[in-house]
Scaffold this active site. Sequence first.
Site, mmCIF file in Angstrom:
data_model
loop_
_atom_site.group_PDB
_atom_site.id
_atom_site.type_symbol
_atom_site.label_atom_id
_atom_site.label_comp_id
_atom_site.label_asym_id
_atom_site.label_seq_id
_atom_site.Cartn_x
_atom_site.Cartn_y
_atom_site.Cartn_z
ATOM 1 N N SER A 265 0.664 -1.091 -0.275
ATOM 2 C CA SER A 265 -0.115 0.278 0.017
ATOM 3 C C SER A 265 0.947 1.272 0.001
ATOM 4 O O SER A 265 1.749 1.417 -0.964
ATOM 5 C CB SER A 265 -0.900 -0.121 1.137
ATOM 6 O OG SER A 265 -1.934 0.974 1.023
ATOM 7 N N ASP A 491 -9.026 -4.371 -5.928
ATOM 8 C CA ASP A 491 -8.161 -3.696 -4.848
ATOM 9 C C ASP A 491 -8.902 -2.579 -4.531
ATOM 10 O O ASP A 491 -9.130 -1.659 -5.364
ATOM 11 C CB ASP A 491 -6.809 -3.368 -4.827
ATOM 12 C CG ASP A 491 -6.217 -3.033 -3.763
ATOM 13 O OD1 ASP A 491 -6.661 -2.304 -2.987
ATOM 14 O OD2 ASP A 491 -4.852 -3.337 -3.569
ATOM 15 N N HIS A 519 -7.185 -5.769 -0.685
ATOM 16 C CA HIS A 519 -6.155 -5.103 -0.646
ATOM 17 C C HIS A 519 -4.882 -5.850 -0.673
ATOM 18 O O HIS A 519 -4.601 -6.466 0.651
ATOM 19 C CB HIS A 519 -6.249 -4.266 0.476
ATOM 20 C CG HIS A 519 -5.286 -2.893 0.613
ATOM 21 N ND1 HIS A 519 -4.752 -2.353 -0.597
ATOM 22 C CD2 HIS A 519 -4.580 -2.523 1.313
ATOM 23 C CE1 HIS A 519 -3.895 -1.200 -0.541
ATOM 24 N NE2 HIS A 519 -3.656 -1.256 0.835
#
Length: 551
Positions: A265, A491, A519
């Site tokens: 991320s 995602d 995610h």
Amino acid sequence: MRAVQPAGAVTAAPARSRSAARLRAAAVACAVTGLLLGGCSAPGADPGPASPPSTGPASPSSSSARPVAGAAPATPLEPLPAGIPAALAGYYGQKLSWQPCDSGFECTTFKVPLDYAKPEGGDISLTAARRRSDGSAKRIGSLLLNPGGPGGSAVEYLEAAAGGYDPGVRGAYDLVGLDPRGVGRSSPVGCLSGERMDAYTAVDITPDDQAETDALVKADKEFADACRQTSGALLGHVSTVEAARDMDVLRALLGDDQLHYVGKSYGTYLGATYAGLFPARVGRLVLDGAMDPSLDSVAGNRTQAGGFETAWAAFAKDCVKRDGCPVGTTEQQAGERLDALFKSIDAQPLATDSGRRLTESQATTGVIEAMYAEFLWPNLRSALADARAGDGTGLLNLSDSYYNRGDDGSYPNLMFANMAVNCLDLPAPFAAPADVQRAVPDFEQSSPHFGRDMAWMALACGYWPVAATGAPHTVRAAGAAPIVVVGTVRDPATPYAWAQSLAGQLESGRLITYDGDGHTAYGRHNTCVDGAVNRYLLTGQAPDNGLSCAK
């Protein structure tokens, strides 16, 4: 969902996980997004290597880079000089003293300049933890891990997730978690008390009139002012560029010629920044759940809203096939019932078993939280059923999880750091409510169910007390060793197009596509993704660009 961003609340940066930005029992997620942009590594936490696998409907994928529409012109990130400046020699020459901390881990602290442009002006202390290689394989070096956020603690992530990494990786590397500056145990940014954070998370983020607009602006200004009063000069020096430079100091202190790294991320933004600044020192870099550094904050927040819309569609498609789905029997009905529930809660907040009342903003955050991973979908189905029956407890629990609120009402510094980093990394998307109102139609076009919320959440950086030092940029990292970028097709916090764009920018980028939900992808027990990444980490053999992995 509040802009303090894991791939969770939004303000002004490329989807930082709002984290994916926070900790889950198995590992830190934030990723972002991570909190959302502005808050975007969304709640900043990713499920971590120990999390259940993700499933979901298939959709087309491509290995070619696709720039996101609406991105502002971005200049290339230029590398720093290859040599170590004389003014920084003392920092690069420190000796680390590792001490036992927690169970089976070692911790250390070291110093870095508060301001790399003026290293003589004082320094700050950073904390790192490591799990030593078990000696079962030939040692390669240290592997730095970052879970996202911005604001996710890499130290806590390491302690939660180290055991879930591949045995070969654990044998060949010392696994290291460095809390970035301003985060966790590394000179943390501070802002609101727990009670004031409860109030901040409950403020209406979709104002219907001037009074509600004024209340939202007041809350954002009070949050910013509290951070200024508590954190002082540190607020101007928690940028991703500075955090990447800190990683290079640690690389040298660990005795590694090159940096080996897994970032998830927002951690991909941090890793890509490192590669752009120090391309010759890139070792084996894995960027999973990628952010696109070329996006301005408006385009980033808007496209992230679209990512959550895609995730909601996947949830709804799954839910309506099940008996007793609380949002109906068709996908259209599911959306209509969600909108009706939000509207009802806006008019009359729901009672919960904690004595707190669930507001519309917290209900939205609860739904957003469950979009990060499929294993949270059953919780969301139950919470939506209870909410439709008048009990907001389930959705409030999901919202609290997004913010990582403790049972005692306390909050970690995740959201404070999230806002501070995001507001420094990119210019604010909006300066005033009128700017948001003009942008709402475009946001709602990208995300009919969450667009309005995410447009208003992006207002918070407009009142930040420190001017942004960063700007949209591309990262080429010319001359770097192969860099592996992993993108998940559905995602929610870091849309797949971002991974395509980042892999296309990087001169040595290699894109792995995971055709799934949730995610991030690495460590979620997909043999194709995990096999390719582990092989790369252990042998240096990068996968062919465009590798596609099904569920």
